[in-house]
Motif scaffolding. Structure first.
Motif, PDB file in Angstrom:
ATOM      1  N   ILE A  81       0.828  -1.206   0.000  1.00 22.46           N
ATOM      2  CA  ILE A  81       0.000   0.000   0.000  1.00 22.46           C
ATOM      3  C   ILE A  81       0.865   1.260   0.000  1.00 22.46           C
ATOM      4  CG2 ILE A  81      -1.717   1.339   1.286  1.00 22.46           C
ATOM      5  CD1 ILE A  81      -2.697  -1.387   2.421  1.00 22.46           C
ATOM      6  N   ILE A  82       1.831   1.307   0.892  1.00 29.85           N
ATOM      7  CA  ILE A  82       2.591   2.546   1.087  1.00 29.85           C
ATOM      8  C   ILE A  82       3.801   2.650   0.167  1.00 29.85           C
ATOM      9  CG2 ILE A  82       4.086   1.713   2.960  1.00 29.85           C
ATOM     10  CD1 ILE A  82       3.586   4.420   4.354  1.00 29.85           C
ATOM     11  N   GLY A  83       4.408   1.531  -0.194  1.00 23.46           N
ATOM     12  CA  GLY A  83       5.533   1.534  -1.128  1.00 23.46           C
ATOM     13  C   GLY A  83       6.604   2.538  -0.766  1.00 23.46           C
ATOM     14  N   ASP A  84       6.979   3.371  -1.735  1.00 27.38           N
ATOM     15  CA  ASP A  84       8.003   4.398  -1.536  1.00 27.38           C
ATOM     16  C   ASP A  84       7.398   5.780  -1.295  1.00 27.38           C
ATOM     17  OD1 ASP A  84      10.215   2.657  -1.945  1.00 27.38           O
ATOM     18  OD2 ASP A  84       9.936   2.790  -4.116  1.00 27.38           O
ATOM     19  N   LYS A  85       6.129   5.811  -0.950  1.00 24.99           N
ATOM     20  CA  LYS A  85       5.446   7.108  -0.810  1.00 24.99           C
ATOM     21  C   LYS A  85       5.755   7.800   0.508  1.00 24.99           C
ATOM     22  CE  LYS A  85       1.643   5.585  -3.781  1.00 24.99           C
ATOM     23  NZ  LYS A  85       2.065   4.176  -3.895  1.00 24.99           N
ATOM     24  N   GLY A  86       6.406   7.102   1.427  1.00 30.49           N
ATOM     25  CA  GLY A  86       6.791   7.729   2.692  1.00 30.49           C
ATOM     26  C   GLY A  86       5.591   8.066   3.549  1.00 30.49           C
ATOM     27  N   GLY A  87       5.641   9.224   4.193  1.00 31.33           N
ATOM     28  CA  GLY A  87       4.529   9.644   5.031  1.00 31.33           C
ATOM     29  C   GLY A  87       4.950   9.893   6.465  1.00 31.33           C
ATOM     30  N   VAL A  88       3.937  10.145   7.288  1.00 29.10           N
ATOM     31  CA  VAL A  88       4.126  10.499   8.691  1.00 29.10           C
ATOM     32  C   VAL A  88       3.843   9.272   9.552  1.00 29.10           C
ATOM     33  CG1 VAL A  88       3.243  11.960  10.562  1.00 29.10           C
ATOM     34  CG2 VAL A  88       3.499  12.884   8.261  1.00 29.10           C
ATOM     35  N   VAL A  89       4.619   9.113  10.637  1.00 23.68           N
ATOM     36  CA  VAL A  89       4.381   8.040  11.605  1.00 23.68           C
ATOM     37  C   VAL A  89       4.191   8.679  12.979  1.00 23.68           C
ATOM     38  CG1 VAL A  89       5.276   5.951  12.681  1.00 23.68           C
ATOM     39  CG2 VAL A  89       5.750   6.403  10.261  1.00 23.68           C
ATOM     40  N   LEU A  90       3.001   8.501  13.555  1.00 24.15           N
ATOM     41  CA  LEU A  90       2.682   9.033  14.879  1.00 24.15           C
ATOM     42  C   LEU A  90       2.762   7.897  15.885  1.00 24.15           C
ATOM     43  CD1 LEU A  90      -0.468  11.174  13.923  1.00 24.15           C
ATOM     44  CD2 LEU A  90       1.939  11.861  13.899  1.00 24.15           C
ATOM     45  N   ILE A  91       3.708   7.976  16.808  1.00 26.22           N
ATOM     46  CA  ILE A  91       3.895   6.917  17.802  1.00 26.22           C
ATOM     47  C   ILE A  91       3.429   7.419  19.159  1.00 26.22           C
ATOM     48  CG2 ILE A  91       5.507   5.308  18.861  1.00 26.22           C
ATOM     49  CD1 ILE A  91       7.317   5.615  16.443  1.00 26.22           C
ATOM     50  N   ASN A  92       2.383   6.784  19.676  1.00 23.37           N
ATOM     51  CA  ASN A  92       1.751   7.187  20.925  1.00 23.37           C
ATOM     52  C   ASN A  92       2.118   6.222  22.041  1.00 23.37           C
ATOM     53  OD1 ASN A  92      -0.665   9.265  19.991  1.00 23.37           O
ATOM     54  ND2 ASN A  92      -0.156   7.751  18.428  1.00 23.37           N
ATOM     55  N   GLU A  93       2.115   6.734  23.278  1.00 24.39           N
ATOM     56  CA  GLU A  93       2.483   5.904  24.431  1.00 24.39           C
ATOM     57  C   GLU A  93       1.281   5.189  25.034  1.00 24.39           C
ATOM     58  OE1 GLU A  93       5.201   4.608  27.638  1.00 24.39           O
ATOM     59  OE2 GLU A  93       5.372   5.135  25.536  1.00 24.39           O
ATOM     60  N   GLU A  94       0.283   5.940  25.453  1.00 19.96           N
ATOM     61  CA  GLU A  94      -0.890   5.350  26.112  1.00 19.96           C
ATOM     62  C   GLU A  94      -2.164   5.927  25.507  1.00 19.96           C
ATOM     63  OE1 GLU A  94      -0.496   5.999  30.276  1.00 19.96           O
ATOM     64  OE2 GLU A  94       1.196   4.633  30.507  1.00 19.96           O
ATOM     65  N   GLY A  95      -2.651   5.308  24.447  1.00 18.57           N
ATOM     66  CA  GLY A  95      -3.823   5.807  23.756  1.00 18.57           C
ATOM     67  C   GLY A  95      -3.442   6.826  22.703  1.00 18.57           C
ATOM     68  N   ILE A  96      -4.279   6.926  21.679  1.00 19.56           N
ATOM     69  CA  ILE A  96      -3.994   7.811  20.548  1.00 19.56           C
ATOM     70  C   ILE A  96      -4.379   9.244  20.915  1.00 19.56           C
ATOM     71  CG2 ILE A  96      -4.423   8.267  18.120  1.00 19.56           C
ATOM     72  CD1 ILE A  96      -3.037   5.596  18.671  1.00 19.56           C
ATOM     73  N   LYS A  97      -3.422  10.153  20.820  1.00 18.37           N
ATOM     74  CA  LYS A  97      -3.700  11.570  21.038  1.00 18.37           C
ATOM     75  C   LYS A  97      -4.092  12.207  19.703  1.00 18.37           C
ATOM     76  CE  LYS A  97      -0.711  12.223  25.062  1.00 18.37           C
ATOM     77  NZ  LYS A  97       0.423  12.983  25.646  1.00 18.37           N
ATOM     78  N   GLU A  98      -5.341  12.641  19.621  1.00 20.14           N
ATOM     79  CA  GLU A  98      -5.849  13.210  18.383  1.00 20.14           C
ATOM     80  C   GLU A  98      -5.963  14.722  18.496  1.00 20.14           C
ATOM     81  OE1 GLU A  98      -9.573  11.283  17.753  1.00 20.14           O
ATOM     82  OE2 GLU A  98      -8.679   9.320  17.315  1.00 20.14           O
ATOM     83  N   ALA A  99      -5.771  15.394  17.376  1.00 21.38           N
ATOM     84  CA  ALA A  99      -5.963  16.840  17.320  1.00 21.38           C
ATOM     85  C   ALA A  99      -7.435  17.144  17.061  1.00 21.38           C
ATOM     86  CB  ALA A  99      -5.101  17.434  16.211  1.00 21.38           C
ATOM     87  N   THR A 100      -7.845  18.339  17.389  1.00 20.78           N
ATOM     88  CA  THR A 100      -9.196  18.807  17.063  1.00 20.78           C
ATOM     89  C   THR A 100      -9.104  19.914  16.013  1.00 20.78           C
ATOM     90  OG1 THR A 100      -9.248  20.556  18.743  1.00 20.78           O
ATOM     91  CG2 THR A 100      -9.909  18.336  19.444  1.00 20.78           C
TER      92      THR A 100
END
Length: 322
Positions: free
Chosen positions: A187-206
């Motif tokens: 799916i991702i191949g060589d397209k790269g992208g962002v990796v968000l690594i969370n510790e305890e639960g996903i922190k989402e922006a609003t």
């Protein structure tokens, strides 16, 4: 030109009873510029623009792959962001990550917590890492200026010889079954992208937070443009560190000296990426990347600008600037 006209029509609709055309007729082109500048510093304005957009994993100007990792639930999800919408493209439970806690030094076996970029997709030379690997940009500038070290953090597979690996044996990497890794790779191949690594639960922006950051960025830009040193420095945290290690006090003295010259400046921001930055610390952190054009009679710069910021309510505090 079409996008500019649409933007002006939108601005006319939200500036109130007076249209941009009427402001121009009444007070001239300078007044139109001031009206637009004021609007860009308004959180309410940006909330209208961002309404209905899916921004929990950030704002991006172009299609972007986002990999979200939760160290506690041991889950990885790959999403694709395009046209302000998020589409889940892959998910995997029971992944293996390093030890809990933020990575501080080489050899502590912890998976770092933060927002990183995939820097390379490759086939590992050692069978231990499975059929493919993706290297991450740890340590980034924010890590380095806080004396985090180490490196070689990858997303990769499992040993071909069937050896079991656990949190310690990943040495801070993220690993999962080879068959599933191949699906992720396809799916991702060589397209790269962002990796968000969370510790305890996903922190989402609003959307409200993203709107506040946009408004604060343009308020910071305006203070910079008019050499208002008091308002400009108010955007910087007292623990601020510049990319070259310069601390707040020396930075403030340098900027005060420059602003006192009252040079005319041209400053333009475009192509924004506003990325929520997971952290083990309390607070809401973001990585903000944009294209900057800066021109005075004595200095010229054009290129990518990166800020690491903390959002306190609606107020942005710059922690690191490059």
């Amino acid at each position: 030109m079409k996008k500019l006209l649409l933007a002006l029509v939108f601005l006319s609709s939200v500036l109130g009873a007076k249209s941009l055309e009427q402001i121009y007729l009444d007070n001239g082109l300078e007044a139109v510029r001031d009206a637009i500048e004021n609007n860009l510093q308004s959180k309410k304005h940006w909330q209208e623009i961002l309404k209905g957009k899916e921004l929990k994993y950030g704002y991006y100007p172009a299609p972007t792959f986002i990999t979200v990792v939760d160290k506690t639930s041991k889950k990885l999800e790959l999403l694709h962001y395009e046209n302000d919408k998020l589409e889940s493209r892959f998910s995997k439970k029971n992944i293996i990550t390093g030890l809990m806690g933020d990575k501080l030094k080489e050899g502590d076996l912890k998976t770092p917590v933060g927002a990183y970029h995939i820097t390379r997709h490759f086939k590992p030379s050692d069978q231990y890492y499975g059929p493919a690997a993706f290297s991450l940009s740890y340590p980034d500038l924010y890590d380095s200026l806080r004396k985090r070290d180490g490196g070689g953090i990858w997303i990769h597979g499992l040993p071909f010889d069937g050896d079991r690996i656990d949190a310690e044996k990943t040495r801070g990497c993220v690993a999962f079954d080879n068959d599933e890794l191949v699906k992720y790779e396809n799916i991702i191949g060589d397209k790269g992208g962002v990796v968000l690594i969370n510790e305890e639960g996903i922190k989402e922006a609003t959307n409200e937070q993203i709107a506040a950051i946009f408004a604060e960025l343009f308020a910071w830009k305006h203070a910079w443009s008019v050499s208002d040193i008091k308002k400009y420095l108010a955007f910087y945290d007292k623990d601020f560190i510049r990319f070259d290690g310069q601390r707040y006090k020396a930075f403030a003295e340098m900027k005060t000296s420059i602003f006192n010259k009252k040079e005319s400046k041209f400053i333009n921001f475009s192509k924004f990426r506003i990325i929520p930055y997971p952290s083990v610390e309390k607070g809401s952190f973001f990585k903000v990347i944009f294209h900057e054009k800066y021109l005075t009679s004595s200095y010229k710069f054009e290129g990518e600008k990166t800020l690491f910021v903390r959002l306190d309510g609606d107020k942005m505090k710059i922690l690191v600037e490059q």
